[in-house]
Design a protein around this motif. Sequence first.
Motif, PDB file in Angstrom:
ATOM      1  N   LEU A  77       6.073  -3.441  -4.199  1.00 46.18           N
ATOM      2  CA  LEU A  77       4.614  -3.521  -4.401  1.00 46.18           C
ATOM      3  C   LEU A  77       4.247  -4.002  -2.893  1.00 46.18           C
ATOM      4  O   LEU A  77       3.362  -3.585  -2.166  1.00 46.18           O
ATOM      5  CB  LEU A  77       4.037  -4.543  -5.156  1.00 46.18           C
ATOM      6  N   SER A  80       4.537  -1.579  -0.049  1.00 45.32           N
ATOM      7  CA  SER A  80       3.430  -0.396  -0.039  1.00 45.32           C
ATOM      8  C   SER A  80       2.236  -0.678   0.627  1.00 45.32           C
ATOM      9  O   SER A  80       1.290  -1.866   0.339  1.00 45.32           O
ATOM     10  CB  SER A  80       3.215   0.007  -1.398  1.00 45.32           C
ATOM     11  N   GLU A  82      -0.592   0.855   0.930  1.00 44.06           N
ATOM     12  CA  GLU A  82      -1.691   0.956  -0.211  1.00 44.06           C
ATOM     13  C   GLU A  82      -2.019  -0.120  -1.182  1.00 44.06           C
ATOM     14  O   GLU A  82      -3.360  -0.146  -1.527  1.00 44.06           O
ATOM     15  CB  GLU A  82      -1.432   2.474  -0.986  1.00 44.06           C
ATOM     16  N   TYR A  83      -0.936  -0.570  -1.615  1.00 43.86           N
ATOM     17  CA  TYR A  83      -1.165  -1.688  -2.587  1.00 43.86           C
ATOM     18  C   TYR A  83      -2.023  -2.762  -2.228  1.00 43.86           C
ATOM     19  O   TYR A  83      -2.937  -3.454  -3.039  1.00 43.86           O
ATOM     20  CB  TYR A  83       0.244  -2.305  -2.675  1.00 43.86           C
ATOM     21  N   HIS A  84      -2.027  -3.107  -1.279  1.00 41.41           N
ATOM     22  CA  HIS A  84      -2.982  -4.464  -0.635  1.00 41.41           C
ATOM     23  C   HIS A  84      -4.650  -3.974  -0.389  1.00 41.41           C
ATOM     24  O   HIS A  84      -5.343  -4.615  -0.200  1.00 41.41           O
ATOM     25  CB  HIS A  84      -2.561  -4.738   0.856  1.00 41.41           C
ATOM     26  N   PHE A  86      -5.638  -2.142  -2.915  1.00 41.10           N
ATOM     27  CA  PHE A  86      -6.205  -1.866  -4.407  1.00 41.10           C
ATOM     28  C   PHE A  86      -7.028  -2.839  -4.672  1.00 41.10           C
ATOM     29  O   PHE A  86      -7.138  -4.087  -4.197  1.00 41.10           O
ATOM     30  CB  PHE A  86      -4.796  -1.665  -5.099  1.00 41.10           C
ATOM     31  N   GLU A  90      -6.124  -1.956 -10.198  1.00 44.63           N
ATOM     32  CA  GLU A  90      -5.144  -1.075  -9.677  1.00 44.63           C
ATOM     33  C   GLU A  90      -4.204  -1.819  -9.290  1.00 44.63           C
ATOM     34  O   GLU A  90      -2.865  -1.194  -9.753  1.00 44.63           O
ATOM     35  CB  GLU A  90      -5.716  -0.444  -8.454  1.00 44.63           C
ATOM     36  N   LYS A  91      -4.016  -3.141  -8.912  1.00 42.88           N
ATOM     37  CA  LYS A  91      -2.709  -4.251  -8.627  1.00 42.88           C
ATOM     38  C   LYS A  91      -2.030  -4.051  -9.946  1.00 42.88           C
ATOM     39  O   LYS A  91      -0.894  -4.084 -10.186  1.00 42.88           O
ATOM     40  CB  LYS A  91      -3.056  -5.302  -7.830  1.00 42.88           C
ATOM     41  N   THR A  94      -0.454  -1.214 -11.282  1.00 41.22           N
ATOM     42  CA  THR A  94       0.654  -0.731 -10.474  1.00 41.22           C
ATOM     43  C   THR A  94       1.936  -1.532 -10.844  1.00 41.22           C
ATOM     44  O   THR A  94       3.028  -1.303 -10.655  1.00 41.22           O
ATOM     45  CB  THR A  94       0.328  -0.684  -8.948  1.00 41.22           C
ATOM     46  N   THR A  98       5.663  -0.259 -12.050  1.00 37.96           N
ATOM     47  CA  THR A  98       6.788  -0.256 -11.270  1.00 37.96           C
ATOM     48  C   THR A  98       7.977  -1.317 -11.946  1.00 37.96           C
ATOM     49  O   THR A  98       9.117  -0.919 -12.182  1.00 37.96           O
ATOM     50  CB  THR A  98       6.533  -1.271 -10.045  1.00 37.96           C
TER      51      THR A  98
END
Length: 223
Positions: A77, A80, A82-84, A86, A90-91, A94, A98
């Motif tokens: 995570l 990524s 994009e994760y930061h 979210f 969404e986190k 994800t 995962t």
Amino acid sequence: MSTTKKNTTTKKSLSSDKLIALYMDYVLENEKTPKSVYRFCKDNKLKEDEFYNFFGSFESLQKGIWERFFEHTLKVLETSPEYHEFTNREKMLTFYYTFFEMLSANRSFVLFSLRQYESKLKNLEQLKGLRKQVKHFAQELINEENETKNLKVLKQSEAIFSEAAWIQLMFLLNFWMDDNSAKFESTDVAIEKSVNTVFDVFDNIPLERVIDFGKFLWKEKMA
């Protein structure tokens, strides 16, 4: 001289992750846990004290496996971009996606490990370290959200949310263990609906999600 060099190389290459890999291989190949640390080390050409440099027992090693699952999930995570960006919802989604992908990649071992004893409580003892990690992860998510709220009355309880996250993980784990769908797609649906339900409860709009989630569980149970 060659023997000394070989032993030195083995020592340098040994790590907790290597021991975990050797243990998991043993369990999968023999369909049982090792009877003793001594025998396990002898079979793997290790000295017994080398094992104890990393783990005090097989029980602590088993806990370490689940902690590694969590750590590797978090590492994926964090790498990524994009994760930061979210939202917390969404986190969490994800994270679960995962985490269960990792469990699915090790499904044979995980199923053996969680069904090792007749007592479900005894099987769950290995998850103690994972429980702390998951609750801490959930608390950090709520901390982030609470920092954006000015009114104390709107702030969410970190203790309640973190406990809810752990209970949620236990529910999803049990669901995944019994999931016979292709690519465990039913587990993915359960993750989405359960995470949305938990976040909606904290957003005080739970009714539609709860009903939808309840219908899904009923459908899966009756299928």
